[in-house]
Design a protein around this motif. Sequence first.
Motif, PDB file in Angstrom:
ATOM      1  N   HIS A 250       0.611   5.114   2.076  1.00 57.95           N
ATOM      2  CA  HIS A 250       0.720   3.663   2.107  1.00 57.95           C
ATOM      3  C   HIS A 250       0.876   3.137   3.537  1.00 57.95           C
ATOM      4  CE1 HIS A 250       1.531  -0.307   0.493  1.00 57.95           C
ATOM      5  NE2 HIS A 250       2.589  -0.391   1.289  1.00 57.95           N
ATOM      6  N   ALA A 251       1.675   3.803   4.358  1.00 56.43           N
ATOM      7  CA  ALA A 251       1.898   3.326   5.723  1.00 56.43           C
ATOM      8  C   ALA A 251       0.601   3.313   6.530  1.00 56.43           C
ATOM      9  CB  ALA A 251       2.952   4.187   6.411  1.00 56.43           C
ATOM     10  N   GLU A 252      -0.199   4.376   6.406  1.00 63.79           N
ATOM     11  CA  GLU A 252      -1.467   4.420   7.134  1.00 63.79           C
ATOM     12  C   GLU A 252      -2.455   3.413   6.578  1.00 63.79           C
ATOM     13  OE1 GLU A 252      -5.273   7.348   7.433  1.00 63.79           O
ATOM     14  OE2 GLU A 252      -3.302   8.319   7.594  1.00 63.79           O
ATOM     15  N   LEU A 253      -2.386   3.172   5.267  1.00 65.69           N
ATOM     16  CA  LEU A 253      -3.315   2.224   4.651  1.00 65.69           C
ATOM     17  C   LEU A 253      -3.126   0.830   5.226  1.00 65.69           C
ATOM     18  CD1 LEU A 253      -5.517   1.861   2.553  1.00 65.69           C
ATOM     19  CD2 LEU A 253      -3.747   1.519   0.826  1.00 65.69           C
ATOM     20  N   GLN A 254      -1.910   0.461   5.528  1.00 65.54           N
ATOM     21  CA  GLN A 254      -1.663  -0.848   6.126  1.00 65.54           C
ATOM     22  C   GLN A 254      -2.261  -0.944   7.527  1.00 65.54           C
ATOM     23  OE1 GLN A 254       2.656  -1.051   5.722  1.00 65.54           O
ATOM     24  NE2 GLN A 254       2.460  -2.452   3.988  1.00 65.54           N
ATOM     25  N   GLN A 255      -2.353   0.177   8.229  1.00 68.16           N
ATOM     26  CA  GLN A 255      -2.997   0.178   9.534  1.00 68.16           C
ATOM     27  C   GLN A 255      -4.517   0.136   9.412  1.00 68.16           C
ATOM     28  OE1 GLN A 255      -1.518   3.651  11.527  1.00 68.16           O
ATOM     29  NE2 GLN A 255       0.592   2.919  11.623  1.00 68.16           N
ATOM     30  N   LEU A 256      -5.045   0.802   8.399  1.00 65.82           N
ATOM     31  CA  LEU A 256      -6.494   0.817   8.214  1.00 65.82           C
ATOM     32  C   LEU A 256      -7.022  -0.556   7.797  1.00 65.82           C
ATOM     33  CD1 LEU A 256      -6.967   4.208   6.313  1.00 65.82           C
ATOM     34  CD2 LEU A 256      -7.297   3.759   8.750  1.00 65.82           C
ATOM     35  N   MET A 257      -6.303  -1.243   6.922  1.00 65.36           N
ATOM     36  CA  MET A 257      -6.739  -2.532   6.398  1.00 65.36           C
ATOM     37  C   MET A 257      -5.646  -3.572   6.595  1.00 65.36           C
ATOM     38  SD  MET A 257      -9.792  -2.254   5.375  1.00 65.36           S
ATOM     39  CE  MET A 257     -10.892  -0.836   5.308  1.00 65.36           C
ATOM     40  N   PRO A 258      -5.443  -4.046   7.820  1.00 64.70           N
ATOM     41  CA  PRO A 258      -4.373  -5.027   8.057  1.00 64.70           C
ATOM     42  C   PRO A 258      -4.662  -6.342   7.346  1.00 64.70           C
ATOM     43  CG  PRO A 258      -5.770  -4.796   9.997  1.00 64.70           C
ATOM     44  CD  PRO A 258      -6.202  -3.726   9.041  1.00 64.70           C
ATOM     45  N   GLY A 259      -3.586  -6.993   6.918  1.00 68.48           N
ATOM     46  CA  GLY A 259      -3.725  -8.273   6.223  1.00 68.48           C
ATOM     47  C   GLY A 259      -3.954  -8.156   4.739  1.00 68.48           C
ATOM     48  N   LEU A 260      -4.130  -6.925   4.240  1.00 69.01           N
ATOM     49  CA  LEU A 260      -4.345  -6.709   2.811  1.00 69.01           C
ATOM     50  C   LEU A 260      -3.134  -6.011   2.212  1.00 69.01           C
ATOM     51  CD1 LEU A 260      -8.077  -5.541   2.790  1.00 69.01           C
ATOM     52  CD2 LEU A 260      -7.184  -7.825   2.313  1.00 69.01           C
ATOM     53  N   ARG A 261      -2.849  -6.336   0.975  1.00 68.66           N
ATOM     54  CA  ARG A 261      -1.700  -5.769   0.277  1.00 68.66           C
ATOM     55  C   ARG A 261      -2.195  -4.787  -0.780  1.00 68.66           C
ATOM     56  NH1 ARG A 261       3.165  -9.546  -1.700  1.00 68.66           N
ATOM     57  NH2 ARG A 261       3.278  -9.665   0.577  1.00 68.66           N
ATOM     58  N   ALA A 262      -1.494  -3.653  -0.896  1.00 64.95           N
ATOM     59  CA  ALA A 262      -1.859  -2.626  -1.862  1.00 64.95           C
ATOM     60  C   ALA A 262      -1.220  -2.924  -3.209  1.00 64.95           C
ATOM     61  CB  ALA A 262      -1.428  -1.253  -1.361  1.00 64.95           C
ATOM     62  N   ALA A 263      -1.980  -2.697  -4.272  1.00 67.29           N
ATOM     63  CA  ALA A 263      -1.474  -2.961  -5.611  1.00 67.29           C
ATOM     64  C   ALA A 263      -0.695  -1.791  -6.180  1.00 67.29           C
ATOM     65  CB  ALA A 263      -2.634  -3.294  -6.553  1.00 67.29           C
ATOM     66  N   ARG A 264      -0.935  -0.597  -5.699  1.00 67.30           N
ATOM     67  CA  ARG A 264      -0.302   0.577  -6.299  1.00 67.30           C
ATOM     68  C   ARG A 264       1.194   0.584  -5.993  1.00 67.30           C
ATOM     69  NH1 ARG A 264      -3.190   5.038  -2.367  1.00 67.30           N
ATOM     70  NH2 ARG A 264      -1.949   4.673  -0.499  1.00 67.30           N
ATOM     71  N   ARG A 265       1.945   1.180  -6.926  1.00 67.56           N
ATOM     72  CA  ARG A 265       3.389   1.208  -6.790  1.00 67.56           C
ATOM     73  C   ARG A 265       3.972   2.606  -6.982  1.00 67.56           C
ATOM     74  NH1 ARG A 265       2.481  -2.615  -4.585  1.00 67.56           N
ATOM     75  NH2 ARG A 265       3.200  -4.755  -4.899  1.00 67.56           N
ATOM     76  N   SER A 266       3.378   3.432  -7.844  1.00 68.18           N
ATOM     77  CA  SER A 266       3.984   4.715  -8.173  1.00 68.18           C
ATOM     78  C   SER A 266       3.516   5.800  -7.221  1.00 68.18           C
ATOM     79  CB  SER A 266       3.624   5.114  -9.610  1.00 68.18           C
ATOM     80  OG  SER A 266       2.246   5.385  -9.720  1.00 68.18           O
ATOM     81  N   ALA A 267       4.316   6.856  -7.094  1.00 66.66           N
ATOM     82  CA  ALA A 267       3.965   7.969  -6.215  1.00 66.66           C
ATOM     83  C   ALA A 267       2.724   8.684  -6.706  1.00 66.66           C
ATOM     84  CB  ALA A 267       5.138   8.938  -6.118  1.00 66.66           C
ATOM     85  N   ALA A 268       2.536   8.722  -8.036  1.00 69.19           N
ATOM     86  CA  ALA A 268       1.352   9.403  -8.573  1.00 69.19           C
ATOM     87  C   ALA A 268       0.075   8.716  -8.130  1.00 69.19           C
ATOM     88  CB  ALA A 268       1.428   9.443 -10.096  1.00 69.19           C
ATOM     89  N   ALA A 269       0.066   7.379  -8.160  1.00 63.96           N
ATOM     90  CA  ALA A 269      -1.122   6.653  -7.727  1.00 63.96           C
ATOM     91  C   ALA A 269      -1.373   6.837  -6.242  1.00 63.96           C
ATOM     92  CB  ALA A 269      -0.980   5.169  -8.064  1.00 63.96           C
TER      93      ALA A 269
END
Length: 329
Positions: A250-269
Amino acid sequence: MYGIWRGILPAVGAAEAGVVMSLAILEIFKPARLPHMARAVPTIARPVHCQPAILARPPVAVAMPRLLPRCIALCLVLSAALPLQARPAHLVVANIALPESVWPSRREQVLALLTRATPDVLVVQDVHVQGSSPVDVCSLAQPLRMHCDFVSADPPSRPHRRGTALLSARPVMEDGATLLHAQDGSAPVAAGYLRLLVGQQQVRLYTASLVAGQQHHPRRLRQAADLRNWMNSHAPAPATLIAGRFGSQHAELQQLMPGLRAARRSAAAQAHGLDVLYQNQQARLHAVNLLELQEPAPLRQGADAPASPAPLLLGLVVELELQQPSAEA
């Protein structure tokens, strides 16, 4: 009267329109003054000798022809005011991957699972196609009443192709595809998009499958940069989404796509790498559910029977509430 209301409503606020509408409703249902109701209805002295054919028509029968135009006027008033109370549009996106152990051997179970989820858009990652053969996953389109596209970086002449299937039950206004490259000269991957019509709003939905693994971090950065540049080349839309396989935490995803919010919440996803990204100003997260396929129960029963296997995670289903575009937009 309908034309009058259509002219009044844009010129006043919601509160003023409600007051005017209330007055109109009272006027519509104001009791009509009927001539025969001005005096008391005389009682029939000898009802035994009365014939049904000569009985006076009940007051309700006389009033109904006069009430009908009033009821029609009320319907027109309410229909004119509906845009003031319009419900926000919702979009349900399913982002999944079907491993070889599931597809196509368990096609019917997958179809039943998706039918219960009722997605508006279905994105199937990592689809394998043999040469120019039809895309087998697109066989889900007919029972789900969807349109299917297949996006791949491999040309049809190759004996084996790999890509992403995009299925949509919403009207598709435009579609497209591009290639995401890497700095190390490795083979590019394909990204696709659909411009959908959801109610009265247009939504741009992108999809991509970025390379996974910590050792491929530089390649993933370049792929994400290509995806952002491609998205910026399109005209802005009221809502923009990305349904992808990002191969990152999740932390890297915020760097890859700034300004967008991730919908996933669980560790499995998160471990699965599948997610749906959205802009918080354009959409509100309404629900997130994991799409899991139940494994067959063990044949042997009893105390020494093996435990039931854990369900197989296929992906996630995200429901978004689209925000109404501002008047300035």
